[in-house]
Design a protein around this motif. Structure first.
Motif, mmCIF file in Angstrom:
data_model
loop_
_atom_site.group_PDB
_atom_site.id
_atom_site.type_symbol
_atom_site.label_atom_id
_atom_site.label_comp_id
_atom_site.label_asym_id
_atom_site.label_seq_id
_atom_site.Cartn_x
_atom_site.Cartn_y
_atom_site.Cartn_z
ATOM 1 N N ILE A 33 -1.773 5.454 6.004
ATOM 2 C CA ILE A 33 -0.266 5.049 6.227
ATOM 3 C C ILE A 33 0.164 5.197 7.703
ATOM 4 C CG2 ILE A 33 2.132 5.618 5.391
ATOM 5 C CD1 ILE A 33 1.175 6.141 2.679
ATOM 6 N N ASN A 34 0.645 4.106 8.267
ATOM 7 C CA ASN A 34 1.315 4.281 9.345
ATOM 8 C C ASN A 34 2.647 4.607 9.296
ATOM 9 O OD1 ASN A 34 2.944 2.966 11.545
ATOM 10 N ND2 ASN A 34 0.948 2.311 12.456
ATOM 11 N N MET A 35 3.267 5.613 10.035
ATOM 12 C CA MET A 35 4.438 6.162 9.983
ATOM 13 C C MET A 35 5.682 4.987 10.478
ATOM 14 S SD MET A 35 4.279 9.067 8.221
ATOM 15 C CE MET A 35 2.993 8.607 7.397
ATOM 16 N N GLU A 36 5.271 4.324 11.394
ATOM 17 C CA GLU A 36 6.251 3.550 11.665
ATOM 18 C C GLU A 36 6.500 2.543 10.636
ATOM 19 O OE1 GLU A 36 4.029 4.444 13.526
ATOM 20 O OE2 GLU A 36 4.882 5.049 15.829
ATOM 21 N N ASP A 37 5.408 2.085 9.798
ATOM 22 C CA ASP A 37 5.936 1.157 8.731
ATOM 23 C C ASP A 37 6.524 1.972 7.729
ATOM 24 O OD1 ASP A 37 4.224 -0.892 9.967
ATOM 25 O OD2 ASP A 37 2.605 -0.242 8.893
ATOM 26 N N LEU A 38 6.441 3.111 7.440
ATOM 27 C CA LEU A 38 6.967 4.000 6.478
ATOM 28 C C LEU A 38 8.323 3.919 6.625
ATOM 29 C CD1 LEU A 38 6.983 5.526 3.842
ATOM 30 C CD2 LEU A 38 6.122 7.505 4.958
ATOM 31 N N TYR A 39 8.625 4.118 8.113
ATOM 32 C CA TYR A 39 9.924 4.512 8.662
ATOM 33 C C TYR A 39 11.215 3.320 7.999
ATOM 34 C CZ TYR A 39 13.312 6.381 12.049
ATOM 35 O OH TYR A 39 14.389 7.015 12.478
ATOM 36 N N THR A 40 10.589 2.405 8.003
ATOM 37 C CA THR A 40 11.535 1.150 7.797
ATOM 38 C C THR A 40 11.257 0.351 6.510
ATOM 39 O OG1 THR A 40 10.014 -0.423 8.875
ATOM 40 C CG2 THR A 40 11.915 0.516 10.435
ATOM 41 N N SER A 41 10.438 1.280 5.431
ATOM 42 C CA SER A 41 10.165 0.558 4.351
ATOM 43 C C SER A 41 11.365 1.142 3.431
ATOM 44 C CB SER A 41 8.724 1.344 3.735
ATOM 45 O OG SER A 41 9.193 2.928 3.453
ATOM 46 N N GLY A 42 11.877 1.745 3.261
ATOM 47 C CA GLY A 42 13.186 2.031 2.146
ATOM 48 C C GLY A 42 12.687 3.012 1.301
ATOM 49 N N VAL A 43 11.375 3.400 1.452
ATOM 50 C CA VAL A 43 10.833 4.638 0.563
ATOM 51 C C VAL A 43 10.237 5.757 1.255
ATOM 52 C CG1 VAL A 43 10.469 2.840 -1.327
ATOM 53 C CG2 VAL A 43 8.645 3.443 0.356
ATOM 54 N N TRP A 44 10.818 6.019 2.548
ATOM 55 C CA TRP A 44 10.393 7.198 3.432
ATOM 56 C C TRP A 44 10.488 8.457 2.747
ATOM 57 C CZ3 TRP A 44 8.921 8.085 8.678
ATOM 58 C CH2 TRP A 44 9.087 9.417 8.982
ATOM 59 N N SER A 45 11.721 8.555 2.119
ATOM 60 C CA SER A 45 12.081 10.050 1.353
ATOM 61 C C SER A 45 11.041 10.186 0.194
ATOM 62 C CB SER A 45 13.370 10.316 1.051
ATOM 63 O OG SER A 45 14.017 10.198 2.095
ATOM 64 N N ASP A 46 10.782 9.148 -0.653
ATOM 65 C CA ASP A 46 10.073 9.169 -1.746
ATOM 66 C C ASP A 46 8.403 9.594 -1.522
ATOM 67 O OD1 ASP A 46 12.193 8.587 -3.452
ATOM 68 O OD2 ASP A 46 11.841 6.562 -3.390
ATOM 69 N N ALA A 47 8.163 8.626 -0.312
ATOM 70 C CA ALA A 47 6.682 8.975 0.005
ATOM 71 C C ALA A 47 6.535 10.295 0.673
ATOM 72 C CB ALA A 47 6.354 8.137 1.019
ATOM 73 N N LEU A 48 7.362 10.949 1.378
ATOM 74 C CA LEU A 48 7.265 12.162 1.750
ATOM 75 C C LEU A 48 7.169 13.286 0.670
ATOM 76 C CD1 LEU A 48 9.308 12.281 5.137
ATOM 77 C CD2 LEU A 48 6.931 11.776 4.756
ATOM 78 N N TYR A 49 8.409 13.142 -0.308
ATOM 79 C CA TYR A 49 8.355 14.087 -1.414
ATOM 80 C C TYR A 49 6.916 14.283 -2.059
ATOM 81 C CZ TYR A 49 13.403 15.581 -1.299
ATOM 82 O OH TYR A 49 14.478 16.067 -1.173
ATOM 83 N N LYS B 61 0.760 -1.171 -0.105
ATOM 84 C CA LYS B 61 0.094 0.140 -0.025
ATOM 85 C C LYS B 61 0.959 1.330 -0.032
ATOM 86 C CE LYS B 61 -4.193 -1.982 0.363
ATOM 87 N NZ LYS B 61 -5.002 -1.701 -1.026
ATOM 88 N N ILE B 62 2.092 1.120 0.654
ATOM 89 C CA ILE B 62 2.974 1.995 0.642
ATOM 90 C C ILE B 62 3.481 2.378 -0.599
ATOM 91 C CG2 ILE B 62 5.197 3.288 1.664
ATOM 92 C CD1 ILE B 62 4.576 1.746 4.326
ATOM 93 N N LEU B 63 3.966 1.241 -1.089
ATOM 94 C CA LEU B 63 4.501 1.588 -2.507
ATOM 95 C C LEU B 63 3.672 2.038 -3.481
ATOM 96 C CD1 LEU B 63 7.517 0.587 -3.429
ATOM 97 C CD2 LEU B 63 6.368 -1.279 -4.321
ATOM 98 N N ASP B 64 2.207 1.713 -3.536
ATOM 99 C CA ASP B 64 1.295 2.290 -4.325
ATOM 100 C C ASP B 64 1.059 3.571 -4.356
ATOM 101 O OD1 ASP B 64 0.693 -0.307 -5.602
ATOM 102 O OD2 ASP B 64 -1.101 -0.621 -4.470
ATOM 103 N N PHE B 65 0.940 4.167 -2.947
ATOM 104 C CA PHE B 65 0.963 5.513 -2.666
ATOM 105 C C PHE B 65 2.001 6.264 -3.078
ATOM 106 C CE2 PHE B 65 2.167 8.995 -0.097
ATOM 107 C CZ PHE B 65 1.304 9.825 -0.186
ATOM 108 N N THR B 66 3.370 5.769 -3.161
ATOM 109 C CA THR B 66 4.301 6.490 -3.766
ATOM 110 C C THR B 66 4.428 6.675 -5.233
ATOM 111 O OG1 THR B 66 6.019 5.672 -1.791
ATOM 112 C CG2 THR B 66 6.980 6.559 -3.604
ATOM 113 N N ASN B 67 3.693 5.656 -5.844
ATOM 114 C CA ASN B 67 3.452 5.687 -7.285
ATOM 115 C C ASN B 67 2.292 6.198 -7.932
ATOM 116 O OD1 ASN B 67 6.167 4.304 -8.053
ATOM 117 N ND2 ASN B 67 5.246 2.289 -7.220
#
Length: 451
Positions: free
Chosen positions: A237-253, A204-210
């Protein structure tokens, strides 16, 4: 201990050797037992990549925008390697990346599973990599592949629809197919959303980033899509999940790009910070968002977020960029401009810049071009440089048409940068005739003083 030392000379060599052997055996058994216990408790990942024997590798885990290398080594002659999650990352849930010399990397989910990754092909891919004993990675791999297959088909059918008119017989065939694919895609999204695995939340995080929403939308529903993505970011999106996802910066941008007004942005970030329980995640999110608001010139949002942080009680001793943002509250819109030496600050534009920053020098050029019009309106300019090199500062500022060109060579730690809470450049401060700050901007055109 003293008695033992005195007794040894009276032992024959045979007896002495036996004592040493028994003691060494006990030490060896202790070490073996300790190693066994450690290996049983530490999470391990076995890899078998025979095509890459003898290659160097690195193993990294993620904390926000940082990638931490936790292990390096050589792949054995048989193509094997064992990755061990270090104690400081015990119970780590998130993404890991295993990078192989002169090849690339393999990403996978880590969630307290001891599993094995096998690839006997010379070109690893989602199709050739097998995960053994890992429900997390098996789910991620299969569902991601299914989603990509559906999206590719949908793209192809959409292209087909664009080639024909509604009167053509084949158009109806394509239309029916796209509806079936849409149903399959949305069913897949529901299935992923129902799973309790971290892999599902990662997808779901990856989908959001894309920019992919749970429901397929028409090309004329972009605003609906944008609103759906904002809802995903701010509520799901749970920020703890995003924090260790490897796409933190991409998602915030990407999130920053979604918001059309600063009030909504600030409200979303404050809502997210409120529900973020992990203190390291809370602080890194606050810090990175403040950096981004500065980068995007979203100074109103930055002020609202800084005010929240100041009153939250969760940052007892603000440091770095957070401290600067909180400090800037004392020099925000409607407040008296902090003194700059003994300069008169009525009707001034102050531009903070770094001559090694391309955007900064572009904005300085805009300020130079706008200077005659500013003078007509009774305004003057003060430039304050972040340069640490005197020669570079003097060279780049010598042709500025205004009088006050300042630099204390302390960069962002300089007195004026700190007093005005500047954490990024270019930043322009508009001060009115009463010495009151009218606003903070990223561009001179944004001040409204230049048509």
């Amino acid at each position: 201990m003293e008695w033992i030392c005195r007794s040894i000379p009276f032992l024959n060599i045979y007896t002495f050797n036996n004592i040493i052997k028994k003691r060494m055996k006990r030490i060896y058994l202790f070490i073996l037992l300790f190693s066994t216990i450690f290996n049983c408790t530490a999470q391990t990942i076995e890899l078998h990549f025979p095509s890459f024997s003898g290659k160097e590798y690195t193993f990294c885990l993620f904390k926000g925008g940082e990638r931490d290398t936790v292990q390096t080594g050589l792949i054995s002659s048989a193509g094997n390697a064992t990755l061990i999650i270090p104690n400081e990352y015990k119970n780590y849930t998130g993404s890991g990346v295993w990078s192989i010399e002169q090849f690339g990397s393999v990403s996978f989910i880590i969630n307290n599973e001891n599993f094995r990754i096998v690839c006997t092909e010379p070109h690893p891919s989602d199709e050739t990599i097998v995960y053994e004993n890992s429900p997390e990675n098996d789910f991620r791999s299969k569902k991601y592949s299914s989603e990509q297959e559906l999206l590719n088909k949908i793209q192809t059918i959409n292209y087909g629809l664009s080639l024909y008119s509604q009167e053509d017989a084949i158009y109806t065939v394509f239309e029916k197919e796209i509806l079936q694919l849409k149903t399959k895609f949305e069913d897949l999204q529901d299935e992923i959303g129902a799973s309790q695995l971290y892999a599902a939340r990662f997808l779901k995080i990856l989908d959001f980033t894309n920019g992919i929403t749970d429901r397929l939308l028409q090309s004329d529903q972009r605003e609906t899509g944008r609103e759906a993505l904002i809802k995903t970011f701010s509520e799901k999106i749970n920020m703890e999940d995003l924090y260790t996802s490897g796409v933190w910066s991409d998602a915030l941008y990407f999130a920053m790009e979604l918001y059309s007004d600063e009030t909504s942005l600030a409200s979303s970030i404050i809502e997210i910070l409120n529900r973020t329980s992990s203190q390291p995640v809370f602080e890194d999110l606050a810090s990175d968002i403040i950096k981004l608001t500065e980068m995007y010139g979203s100074f109103e949002a930055r002020a609202k977020i800084a005010s929240y942080l100041k009153d939250s009680g969760r940052i007892s001793n603000p440091q770095g960029i957070i401290a600067n943002a909180i400090e800037s509250l004392t020099s925000g819109s409607g407040l008296k401009a902090p003194a700059i030496g003994d300069l008169d600050l009525s009707k001034k534009l102050i531009i903070f810049y770094d001559s090694q920053c391309g955007n900064c020098m572009e904005e300085v050029e805009n300020m130079i071009l706008s200077y005659p019009k500013l003078q007509e309106k009774g305004y003057d300019v003060i430039s304050i440089s972040a340069n640490a090199n005197k020669g570079l500062f003097e060279f780049t500022s010598k042709n500025f048409p205004w009088k006050n060109k300042l630099c204390d060579f302390n960069s962002f730690d300089g007195e004026n940068f700190v007093n005005y809470g500047i954490i990024g450049t270019p930043t322009i401060i508009h001060i009115n005739e009463k010495g009151i700050i009218e606003g903070t901007y990223a561009a001179v055109l944004d001040t409204g003083l230049i048509n």
